[in-house]
Design a protein around this motif. Sequence first.
Motif, short mmCIF file in Angstrom:
data_model
loop_
_atom_site.label_atom_id
_atom_site.label_comp_id
_atom_site.label_asym_id
_atom_site.label_seq_id
_atom_site.Cartn_x
_atom_site.Cartn_y
_atom_site.Cartn_z
N ILE A 162 1.13 -1.23 -0.09
CA ILE A 162 -0.20 0.05 0.50
C ILE A 162 0.91 1.56 0.01
O ILE A 162 1.77 1.53 0.81
CB ILE A 162 -0.74 0.26 1.38
N PRO A 163 0.55 2.25 -0.98
CA PRO A 163 -0.83 2.72 -1.24
C PRO A 163 -0.66 1.61 -2.82
O PRO A 163 -1.05 2.41 -4.23
CB PRO A 163 -0.76 4.08 -1.47
N SER A 164 0.96 1.18 -3.35
CA SER A 164 0.29 0.92 -4.79
C SER A 164 -0.96 -0.02 -5.54
O SER A 164 -0.88 0.04 -6.16
CB SER A 164 1.36 0.41 -5.31
N THR A 165 -1.56 -0.62 -4.62
CA THR A 165 -2.55 -1.24 -4.89
C THR A 165 -4.31 -0.32 -5.07
O THR A 165 -5.11 -0.91 -5.19
CB THR A 165 -3.15 -1.82 -4.00
N ALA A 166 -3.90 1.09 -5.08
CA ALA A 166 -4.68 2.38 -5.76
C ALA A 166 -5.36 2.10 -6.90
O ALA A 166 -4.33 1.46 -7.76
CB ALA A 166 -4.71 3.38 -4.53
N THR A 167 -6.22 1.88 -7.32
CA THR A 167 -6.83 2.07 -8.65
C THR A 167 -6.65 2.89 -8.97
O THR A 167 -5.81 2.96 -10.31
CB THR A 167 -8.27 2.25 -8.32
N LYS A 168 -6.65 4.41 -9.09
CA LYS A 168 -5.77 5.49 -10.31
C LYS A 168 -4.79 6.11 -10.31
O LYS A 168 -4.55 6.74 -11.62
CB LYS A 168 -7.23 6.47 -9.96
N VAL A 169 -3.67 5.14 -9.24
CA VAL A 169 -2.36 5.61 -9.14
C VAL A 169 -1.48 4.47 -10.61
O VAL A 169 -1.88 3.75 -11.10
CB VAL A 169 -1.81 5.98 -8.21
#
Length: 286
Positions: A162-169
């Motif tokens: 996390i936060p590389s699992t975020a959708t829009k990044v």
Amino acid sequence: MANYWKTSIVIGSGNEGSAAVHTAGKLTLNEEQEVEIAVSAYEASLNLQIWKNYVDEIGVSVIHPGGTAIGPLQRIQGTQRFQLGETNLLVYYGEPSPYNPYQEIYLDFIPVGSYIDDGIWKIRLTPIRITDGAFDMWLPAGNVLNSGTGFLNPVEETTLTIPSTATKVITVGAYDARFDQAAAFSGRGYTRATNQVKPDLVAPGVEIMSCAPGGGYQVRTGTSMATPFVTGSAALLMQWGITDGNDAYLYGEKMKAYLIRGARRLPGFTAYPNPVLGDNGIIVSS
């Protein structure tokens, strides 16, 4: 933030791909599974996260290296406390949230003295009522564990931090540009809950010359070295598009699509997308 106007957020996928801090499996009715965790000497603390579908009813037992066992644990709210050998065990059962239909079972291993008991700990999962059966387990990431502590049968996929699992990044993994090979340490997809393709692409992240604290330069390895390649590429494209007036909408998901489209596929990988390289391979070579 990644949804705001004229913004592109680039994040490294983490360095846990080969760190033995994740495992996974699938329970079926009438078949118990045991997950083994090696704990090295002088480990001062340890915690374990178990994630599963909330609908599934699974009995969880913990077995000490000396053979003493507790469980199946009660599926209740609040803190449950136990002692196994010279290790205290705190257990927390989570609930689904308005944004997450899954359940976390959190186990905290705390030493009675200075260190938790070393050896092979076992987590026994007993199916009670199974609808989905899939489960994931994570130990702490970020090189906080002693060498030798980890799952005996780790699963390298779903090791994005996390936060590389975020959708829009824009999620960036690392590859070894010296040998044109994937980097074993690079955090891998896909995302657990949504099965979204991550990382989005990879960039050079092995033996990269970079700035050193206090001045000078130093050779470093990690997805934090790969991320600046993509960040710089995004900045140049946004300058060309937005600042120079060629494309006022060159940001966000459009930026991600352009970067993926321009990536080169790495030799040896025939199936795309994949959890190692993402949608299309590598963006640049050093």
